[in-house]
Design an enzyme around this catalytic site. Structure first.
Site, PDB file in Angstrom:
ATOM      1  N   ARG A 186      -4.780  -1.906  -7.583  1.00  0.00           N
ATOM      2  CA  ARG A 186      -3.702  -0.670  -7.403  1.00  0.00           C
ATOM      3  C   ARG A 186      -4.617   0.505  -7.037  1.00  0.00           C
ATOM      4  O   ARG A 186      -4.003   1.518  -7.277  1.00  0.00           O
ATOM      5  CB  ARG A 186      -2.863  -0.554  -8.740  1.00  0.00           C
ATOM      6  CG  ARG A 186      -2.084  -1.492  -9.290  1.00  0.00           C
ATOM      7  CD  ARG A 186      -0.774  -1.933  -8.279  1.00  0.00           C
ATOM      8  NE  ARG A 186      -0.220  -2.978  -9.071  1.00  0.00           N
ATOM      9  CZ  ARG A 186       0.389  -2.871  -9.878  1.00  0.00           C
ATOM     10  NH1 ARG A 186       1.042  -1.761 -10.496  1.00  0.00           N
ATOM     11  NH2 ARG A 186       1.198  -3.971 -10.427  1.00  0.00           N
ATOM     12  N   ARG A 203      -0.417   6.145  -6.958  1.00  0.00           N
ATOM     13  CA  ARG A 203      -0.202   7.384  -7.425  1.00  0.00           C
ATOM     14  C   ARG A 203      -1.382   8.332  -8.179  1.00  0.00           C
ATOM     15  O   ARG A 203      -1.037   9.312  -8.183  1.00  0.00           O
ATOM     16  CB  ARG A 203       0.982   7.144  -8.416  1.00  0.00           C
ATOM     17  CG  ARG A 203       2.156   6.890  -7.844  1.00  0.00           C
ATOM     18  CD  ARG A 203       3.395   6.621  -8.700  1.00  0.00           C
ATOM     19  NE  ARG A 203       3.224   5.395  -9.174  1.00  0.00           N
ATOM     20  CZ  ARG A 203       4.153   4.642 -10.078  1.00  0.00           C
ATOM     21  NH1 ARG A 203       5.242   5.145 -10.272  1.00  0.00           N
ATOM     22  NH2 ARG A 203       3.605   3.392 -10.533  1.00  0.00           N
ATOM     23  N   ARG A 249       3.492  10.335   0.298  1.00  0.00           N
ATOM     24  CA  ARG A 249       4.525   9.876  -0.154  1.00  0.00           C
ATOM     25  C   ARG A 249       5.767  11.069  -0.254  1.00  0.00           C
ATOM     26  O   ARG A 249       6.901  10.688   0.132  1.00  0.00           O
ATOM     27  CB  ARG A 249       4.375   9.309  -1.727  1.00  0.00           C
ATOM     28  CG  ARG A 249       5.794   8.970  -2.073  1.00  0.00           C
ATOM     29  CD  ARG A 249       5.605   7.888  -3.175  1.00  0.00           C
ATOM     30  NE  ARG A 249       7.021   7.760  -3.924  1.00  0.00           N
ATOM     31  CZ  ARG A 249       7.457   6.843  -4.550  1.00  0.00           C
ATOM     32  NH1 ARG A 249       6.348   5.653  -5.010  1.00  0.00           N
ATOM     33  NH2 ARG A 249       8.403   6.790  -4.937  1.00  0.00           N
ATOM     34  N   ASP A 266       3.818  -4.551  -1.744  1.00  0.00           N
ATOM     35  CA  ASP A 266       4.113  -4.907  -2.884  1.00  0.00           C
ATOM     36  C   ASP A 266       4.613  -6.478  -3.276  1.00  0.00           C
ATOM     37  O   ASP A 266       4.983  -7.082  -1.973  1.00  0.00           O
ATOM     38  CB  ASP A 266       5.451  -4.073  -3.596  1.00  0.00           C
ATOM     39  CG  ASP A 266       5.845  -4.161  -5.036  1.00  0.00           C
ATOM     40  OD1 ASP A 266       4.977  -3.799  -5.804  1.00  0.00           O
ATOM     41  OD2 ASP A 266       6.510  -5.096  -5.271  1.00  0.00           O
ATOM     42  N   TYR A 269      11.442 -11.939 -11.160  1.00  0.00           N
ATOM     43  CA  TYR A 269      12.241 -10.777 -10.602  1.00  0.00           C
ATOM     44  C   TYR A 269      13.540 -11.357  -9.561  1.00  0.00           C
ATOM     45  O   TYR A 269      14.659 -11.046  -9.905  1.00  0.00           O
ATOM     46  CB  TYR A 269      11.477  -9.785  -9.636  1.00  0.00           C
ATOM     47  CG  TYR A 269      10.237  -9.207 -10.627  1.00  0.00           C
ATOM     48  CD1 TYR A 269      10.734  -8.035 -11.188  1.00  0.00           C
ATOM     49  CD2 TYR A 269       9.175  -9.766 -10.684  1.00  0.00           C
ATOM     50  CE1 TYR A 269       9.804  -7.411 -12.093  1.00  0.00           C
ATOM     51  CE2 TYR A 269       8.229  -8.994 -11.444  1.00  0.00           C
ATOM     52  CZ  TYR A 269       8.405  -7.955 -12.070  1.00  0.00           C
ATOM     53  OH  TYR A 269       7.618  -7.469 -13.046  1.00  0.00           O
TER      54      TYR A 269
END
Ligand code: CP3
Length: 341
Positions: free
Chosen positions: A23, A27, A36, A73, A147
């Site tokens: 990752r 962020r 973003r 993702d 998911y």
């Protein structure tokens, strides 16, 4: 010219150790947050190939990592299999319809949803220094299935684990369908320029041993053998997070070229129990990095020492947290690069 990361994944011990962070494009970087804010939501960024390529390159420019991981993702695969996908602020991802309530056959595949990802890979590849390894990735079938079945994340994946016990044939069909798409998807990433790929099984840790064999080891083994037939020489990293004492079986039976180790595993145990010479990746605790205590350097050195006997890619045990200070990443890199053995 293969760089130190690719050399390590192919079984060479390299000095200084190559390093990247799961990752790393995300962020915790102010340049990511700025892009973003300009472009809107997460999915908008993934489907804007120029933005996604830029985000992939941001951490490489800032820190000189040895690997660049494609910005995307794991839920792009269910999206291409025909589920709706939304990232709702504060709520996590939502997929619909869920496979708990709807048959797999009710989904109409939308393979065009994968093509922009290949364009991103090609754009990154064109801009990347050849010594920096471009990594593609996908979620592993079990994690992706959790998911698709539940439609969202859950603490212990119970809806999906129950389905796998109650209706193993229907669940096997879901796993098989994910394997098919994942092989094509990773193959497409490799064709576009990815030099190694990683299979992320984030929820491998919730399965009992026999279920781990069937839903983690078997589908990952199928993906590895089919990719190897299509792309010999392209390493596959397997990361069965939370697998604990099942990690050596995973490493042997899936045939992965390198194994990701999470932070709950003692590196000395992993160094002893994994097949000799198998490259390992990990397993610095992302929270230790976020906390950044004066123990950070000593912990990094202890990890480097623990894996001194085999090819090792320095990485975290899971993704870097969004509140991690940049200065702590810089300290970690200085410790890894400054280590003299
Ligand atoms: O190293 C990598 O970049 C690996 C690729 C990867 C990503 N997400 C990239 C990503 C992987 C393996 C994931 C896993 C994932 N994504 C899971 C499984 C559980 C886990 O943590 O491993 C889940 C549930 C998701 C869904 C997801 N993706 C959410 C809820 C979010 C946050 C949404 C938002 O609005 O930002 C993401 C974003 C995401 N996925 C980022 C990256 C690099 C960007 C932002 C960040 O988290 O820093």
């Amino acid at each position: 010219m293969p760089g130190p990361l690719l050399d390590t994944l192919r079984g060479k011990s390299v000095f200084p150790r190559p390093v990247w962070l799961m990752r790393q494009a995300g962020r915790y970087l102010p340049e990511y947050r700025a892009l973003r804010a300009e472009k809107g939501g997460f999915l908008e960024l993934v489907y804007d190939c120029d933005a996604a390529a830029e985000i992939t390159l941001q951490p490489v420019r800032r820190f000189g990592f040895d690997g660049a991981i494609l910005f995307s993702d794991i839920l792009i695969v269910p999206y291409a299999m025909g589920q709706g996908l939304q990232f709702l602020a504060g709520e996590g991802p939502k997929l619909s319809p869920t496979l708990a309530d709807h048959a797999l056959e009710s989904l109409a595949a939308v393979p065009e949803r994968l093509s922009p990802i290949y364009d991103t890979v090609a754009k990154v590849k064109a801009q990347l220094d050849p010594g920096t390894t471009l990594l593609g990735f996908a979620g592993s079938p079990w994690t992706v299935a959790t998911y698709m079945v539940a439609g969202e994340g859950s603490r212990d994946q119970h809806v999906t684990r129950l389905m796998a016990y109650r209706d193993p044939l229907a669940f096997q069909a879901i796993i098989d369908a994910i394997v098919e798409v994942t092989v094509d998807y990773l193959s497409g990433q490799i064709a576009a320029g990815a030099e190694a790929v990683q299979l992320f099984d984030s929820w491998a840790g919730s399965l009992a041993p026999a279920e781990f064999e069937r839903w983690v080891i078997a589908p990952n083994a199928a993906i590895v053998s089919r990719l190897r037939a299509r792309h010999p020489g392209v390493p596959v990293i397997g990361f069965p997070k939370g697998s604990g004492e099942k990690l050596p079986a995973y490493a042997c039976e899936t045939g992965v070229d390198a194994v990701g180790v999470d932070e709950t595993i003692d590196p000395l145990w992993a160094a002893r129990e994994l097949p000799a010479g198998l490259p390992v990746q990990g397993n610095f605790d992302p929270l230790s990095l976020e906390a950044g205590s004066d123990m950070l350097e000593a912990r990094a050195v202890a990890l480097l020492e623990a894996f001194a006997g085999r090819p090792h890619v320095f990485n975290l045990g899971h993704g870097i947290g969004q509140h991690t200070p940049i200065a702590h990443v810089e300290r970690l890199l200085a410790a890894v690069r400054g280590w003299r053995g």
